[in-house]
Design an enzyme around this catalytic site. Structure first.
Site, PDB file in Angstrom:
ATOM      1  N   GLY A 130     -59.954 -63.749 -32.982  1.00 29.01           N
ATOM      2  CA  GLY A 130     -61.103 -63.842 -32.078  1.00 29.01           C
ATOM      3  C   GLY A 130     -61.866 -62.542 -31.937  1.00 29.01           C
ATOM      4  O   GLY A 130     -62.905 -62.501 -31.278  1.00 29.01           O
ATOM      5  N   THR A 159     -51.953 -55.488 -42.448  1.00 32.03           N
ATOM      6  CA  THR A 159     -51.531 -54.871 -43.715  1.00 32.03           C
ATOM      7  C   THR A 159     -50.011 -54.894 -43.841  1.00 32.03           C
ATOM      8  O   THR A 159     -49.301 -54.558 -42.894  1.00 32.03           O
ATOM      9  CB  THR A 159     -52.041 -53.409 -43.764  1.00 32.03           C
ATOM     10  N   PHE A 339     -73.127 -44.876 -64.615  1.00 32.10           N
ATOM     11  CA  PHE A 339     -72.526 -45.609 -65.741  1.00 32.10           C
ATOM     12  C   PHE A 339     -73.469 -46.705 -66.263  1.00 32.10           C
ATOM     13  O   PHE A 339     -73.231 -47.274 -67.330  1.00 32.10           O
ATOM     14  CB  PHE A 339     -71.211 -46.273 -65.315  1.00 32.10           C
ATOM     15  N   GLY A 341     -75.043 -50.230 -67.012  1.00 28.61           N
ATOM     16  CA  GLY A 341     -74.441 -51.563 -67.176  1.00 28.61           C
ATOM     17  C   GLY A 341     -72.931 -51.507 -67.302  1.00 28.61           C
ATOM     18  O   GLY A 341     -72.219 -52.386 -66.800  1.00 28.61           O
ATOM     19  N   GLU A 364     -59.239 -49.920 -39.427  1.00 26.76           N
ATOM     20  CA  GLU A 364     -58.978 -48.872 -38.422  1.00 26.76           C
ATOM     21  C   GLU A 364     -60.223 -48.593 -37.567  1.00 26.76           C
ATOM     22  O   GLU A 364     -60.486 -47.466 -37.169  1.00 26.76           O
ATOM     23  CB  GLU A 364     -58.442 -47.601 -39.079  1.00 26.76           C
TER      24      GLU A 364
HETATM   25  N1  CAA Z   1     -56.973 -41.986 -26.153  1.00 20.71           N
HETATM   26  C1  CAA Z   1     -56.456 -42.275 -24.920  1.00 20.71           C
HETATM   27  N2  CAA Z   1     -57.045 -43.126 -24.044  1.00 20.71           N
HETATM   28  C2  CAA Z   1     -58.184 -43.734 -24.447  1.00 20.71           C
HETATM   29  C3  CAA Z   1     -58.760 -43.503 -25.701  1.00 20.71           C
HETATM   30  C4  CAA Z   1     -58.123 -42.565 -26.555  1.00 20.71           C
HETATM   31  N3  CAA Z   1     -58.615 -42.291 -27.763  1.00 20.71           N
HETATM   32  N4  CAA Z   1     -59.875 -44.254 -25.820  1.00 20.71           N
HETATM   33  C5  CAA Z   1     -60.014 -44.947 -24.666  1.00 20.71           C
HETATM   34  N5  CAA Z   1     -58.990 -44.607 -23.837  1.00 20.71           N
HETATM   35  C6  CAA Z   1     -58.785 -45.103 -22.468  1.00 20.71           C
HETATM   36  C7  CAA Z   1     -60.024 -44.827 -21.615  1.00 20.71           C
HETATM   37  O1  CAA Z   1     -59.989 -43.531 -21.070  1.00 20.71           O
HETATM   38  C8  CAA Z   1     -59.926 -45.909 -20.560  1.00 20.71           C
HETATM   39  O2  CAA Z   1     -58.970 -45.478 -19.622  1.00 20.71           O
HETATM   40  P1  CAA Z   1     -59.136 -45.800 -18.017  1.00 20.71           P
HETATM   41  O3  CAA Z   1     -59.132 -47.308 -17.939  1.00 20.71           O
HETATM   42  O4  CAA Z   1     -57.949 -45.184 -17.392  1.00 20.71           O
HETATM   43  O5  CAA Z   1     -60.439 -45.221 -17.617  1.00 20.71           O
HETATM   44  C9  CAA Z   1     -59.329 -47.102 -21.331  1.00 20.71           C
HETATM   45  O6  CAA Z   1     -58.648 -46.536 -22.486  1.00 20.71           O
HETATM   46  C10 CAA Z   1     -60.384 -48.072 -21.794  1.00 20.71           C
HETATM   47  O7  CAA Z   1     -61.263 -47.363 -22.633  1.00 20.71           O
HETATM   48  P2  CAA Z   1     -62.755 -47.818 -22.913  1.00 20.71           P
HETATM   49  O8  CAA Z   1     -63.395 -48.212 -21.602  1.00 20.71           O
HETATM   50  O9  CAA Z   1     -63.414 -46.763 -23.718  1.00 20.71           O
HETATM   51  O10 CAA Z   1     -62.540 -49.150 -23.784  1.00 20.71           O
HETATM   52  P3  CAA Z   1     -63.629 -50.076 -24.466  1.00 20.71           P
HETATM   53  O11 CAA Z   1     -63.099 -51.438 -24.424  1.00 20.71           O
HETATM   54  O12 CAA Z   1     -64.986 -49.840 -23.929  1.00 20.71           O
HETATM   55  O13 CAA Z   1     -63.754 -49.548 -25.983  1.00 20.71           O
HETATM   56  C11 CAA Z   1     -63.023 -49.155 -28.246  1.00 20.71           C
HETATM   57  C12 CAA Z   1     -62.726 -49.145 -26.749  1.00 20.71           C
HETATM   58  C13 CAA Z   1     -63.168 -47.691 -28.667  1.00 20.71           C
HETATM   59  C14 CAA Z   1     -64.260 -49.905 -28.689  1.00 20.71           C
HETATM   60  C15 CAA Z   1     -61.747 -49.789 -28.810  1.00 20.71           C
HETATM   61  O14 CAA Z   1     -61.671 -51.138 -28.442  1.00 20.71           O
HETATM   62  C16 CAA Z   1     -61.599 -49.649 -30.303  1.00 20.71           C
HETATM   63  O15 CAA Z   1     -61.241 -48.569 -30.800  1.00 20.71           O
HETATM   64  N6  CAA Z   1     -61.841 -50.749 -31.047  1.00 20.71           N
HETATM   65  C17 CAA Z   1     -61.556 -50.775 -32.481  1.00 20.71           C
HETATM   66  C18 CAA Z   1     -60.158 -51.267 -32.708  1.00 20.71           C
HETATM   67  C19 CAA Z   1     -59.609 -50.800 -34.017  1.00 20.71           C
HETATM   68  O16 CAA Z   1     -59.813 -49.678 -34.427  1.00 20.71           O
HETATM   69  N7  CAA Z   1     -58.847 -51.648 -34.667  1.00 20.71           N
HETATM   70  C20 CAA Z   1     -58.221 -51.302 -35.898  1.00 20.71           C
HETATM   71  C21 CAA Z   1     -57.007 -52.144 -36.124  1.00 20.71           C
HETATM   72  S1  CAA Z   1     -55.844 -51.404 -37.199  1.00 20.71           S
HETATM   73  C22 CAA Z   1     -56.387 -51.652 -38.778  1.00 20.71           C
HETATM   74  O17 CAA Z   1     -57.440 -52.111 -39.041  1.00 20.71           O
HETATM   75  C23 CAA Z   1     -55.530 -51.062 -39.808  1.00 20.71           C
HETATM   76  C24 CAA Z   1     -54.885 -51.812 -40.871  1.00 20.71           C
HETATM   77  O18 CAA Z   1     -54.446 -52.920 -40.820  1.00 20.71           O
HETATM   78  C25 CAA Z   1     -54.682 -50.995 -42.084  1.00 20.71           C
END
Ligand code: CAA
Length: 383
Positions: A130, A159, A339, A341, A364
């Site tokens: 979702g 992965t 390169f 074609g 990520e």
């Molecule tokens: N370190 C510690 N705390 C953090 C943080 C960090 N880097 N980033 C946010 N926080 C904390 C905030 O301070 C906040 O804390 P409080 O509630 O205490 O104030 C809380 O977390 C919520 O943060 P946000 O309000 O910033 O959260 P958001 O929902 O607005 O946004 C986002 C966050 C950055 C968009 C996040 O959802 C995100 O990174 N999304 C992408 C997810 C992702 O990277 N997925 C990858 C999956 S793994 C993969 O793909 C790999 C594979 O298989 C190879």
């Protein structure tokens, strides 16, 4: 400590080890695994034997315990041979990092050591069908029942899921609480209620495996919860703060391979009586590609250095991952153009590099999310 870009003799040795492994074990299999989608387990086992896996697991648990900068040096070498294999080799670092960061000493001992005493794979299970970008809205439920939790939900694009013996799973104990309900668990593969979906057929990085993991009232003991209830979101974000940097290094490795192929080709292919490298149209392309590659590498080194200094590198890791992967896409695209074609044909190596590089802009955290994180972190300085 003064800034230095000189690598130590130990770092050069690691680079040499990874480069030899990439050349001898990965390169010869890269095209075949790309074509067939085969998961070359023998390569991953050999990487484990050489200490090229579990790079972030502390030495006290049997891992390499390497600084992130050293991990990036290794990653670039591996990725110059095959991006997909490198992703599968790195996936343990991503999956085990929440245990490194959020596990108790007992949990680290219990979960990390087995990965270092024998070859095993683990997967990081955050993304759901979702939604992937809005990690705070995940739906997998964790319902407490006595001394355990029942986990129900679905995780996708995971992965190494088909081969993993353990998953680090993020679930919510209370969806109303959004981020504050998210909790991290270590879920062994053999847990009743854990099942795998079909393996994905991907555009690139085809030597790595990707599948859905379904949890159906999977009972996980309290001892497998990482940190407290509601601490999982920050743990996931802190994990990604350090693991996005090696994705930058992975993109650098792919881009370097494309640039090297294109440079050799431009020197040996002639048109209008001279090697095409002598035409300004090609030389200016190469000049831009070199700049992008060098900048990408330095950004990943900076971000890794910050993490190694114990500094928060949320902005720097997103910059490194985003810039290096966008640059890798551009460099691979230009390599194909040089390169001509031939670049479009599967007999030549550059079209695979483009397909492999594409994933670095998505996984990520999609690059749109990286830009959001960078802007937020930067604007914080003004408030
Ligand atoms: N370190 C510690 N705390 C953090 C943080 C960090 N880097 N980033 C946010 N926080 C904390 C905030 O301070 C906040 O804390 P409080 O509630 O205490 O104030 C809380 O977390 C919520 O943060 P946000 O309000 O910033 O959260 P958001 O929902 O607005 O946004 C986002 C966050 C950055 C968009 C996040 O959802 C995100 O990174 N999304 C992408 C997810 C992702 O990277 N997925 C990858 C999956 S793994 C993969 O793909 C790999 C594979 O298989 C190879």
């Amino acid at each position: 400590m003064p800034i230095s870009f000189d690598l130590t003799p130990e770092q050069r040795e690691l680079q040499g080890l990874a480069s030899k492994f990439a050349r001898e074990e990965m390169t010869p299999r890269a095209a075949e695994c790309d074509r067939t989608g085969r998961f070359p387990e023998e390569v991953y086992r050999r990487a484990w034997e050489l200490g090229l896996m579990n790079l972030n697991v502390p030495a006290e648990y049997g891992g390499s315990g390497l600084p992130l900068l050293d991990q990036c040096l290794i990653t670039e070498e591996l990725a110059s041979a095959c991006g997909g294999m490198t992703t599968s080799i790195l996936a343990n670092c991503l999956a085990l990092q929440p245990i490194n960061l959020g596990g108790s000493p007992e949990q680290r001992e219990r979960f990390l050591k087995p990965f270092c005493s024998e070859y095993r794979l683990a997967s990081f299970a955050l993304t759901e069908p979702g939604g992937g970008s809005d990690a705070g809205a995940l739906k997998t439920r964790a319902i407490r029942e006595g001394d355990s939790y029942l986990l129900t939900g679905q995780k996708c694009f995971i992965t190494n899921a088909p081969q993993a013996s353990l998953y680090t799973v993020f679930a919510t104990v209370d969806p109303e609480k959004k981020h504050a309900g998210i909790t991290a668990f270590v879920v062994p593969r053999e847990t009743p209620g854990v099942s795998l979906g079909r393996e994905e057929d991907k555009l690139g990085q085809r030597a790595s495996s990707t599948a859905t993991v379904t949890l159906e009232r999977a009972r996980v003991p309290l001892q497998n919860r990482l940190g407290g209830e509601g601490e999982g979101f920050k743990l996931a974000m802190a994990t990604l703060d350090s693991t996005r940097t090696p994705i930058g290094a992975l993109a650098v490795g792919i881009a370097r391979a494309a640039l090297e192929h294109a440079s050799r080709y431009a020197l040996q292919r002639s048109s209008f009586g001279v090697p095409i490298a002598q035409h300004q149209a090609i030389a200016t392309k190469l000049g831009t590609m070199v700049q992008e590659l060098e900048a990408s590498r330095l950004l990943t080194w900076l971000s890794a250095w910050m993490v190694d200094q114990g500094k928060r590198a949320t902005l720097e890791s997103s910059v490194a991952k985003c810039y290096a992967s966008d640059s890798a896409m551009h460099i691979c695209d230009e390599a194909i153009q040089i390169f001509g074609g031939y670049g479009y044909m599967r007999d030549y190596p550059v079209e695979k590099l483009l397909r492999d590089a594409k994933l670095c802009q998505i996984y990520e955290g999609a690059n749109e999310i990286q830009r959001l994180v960078i802007a937020r972190e930067y604007l914080r300085r003004f408030s």
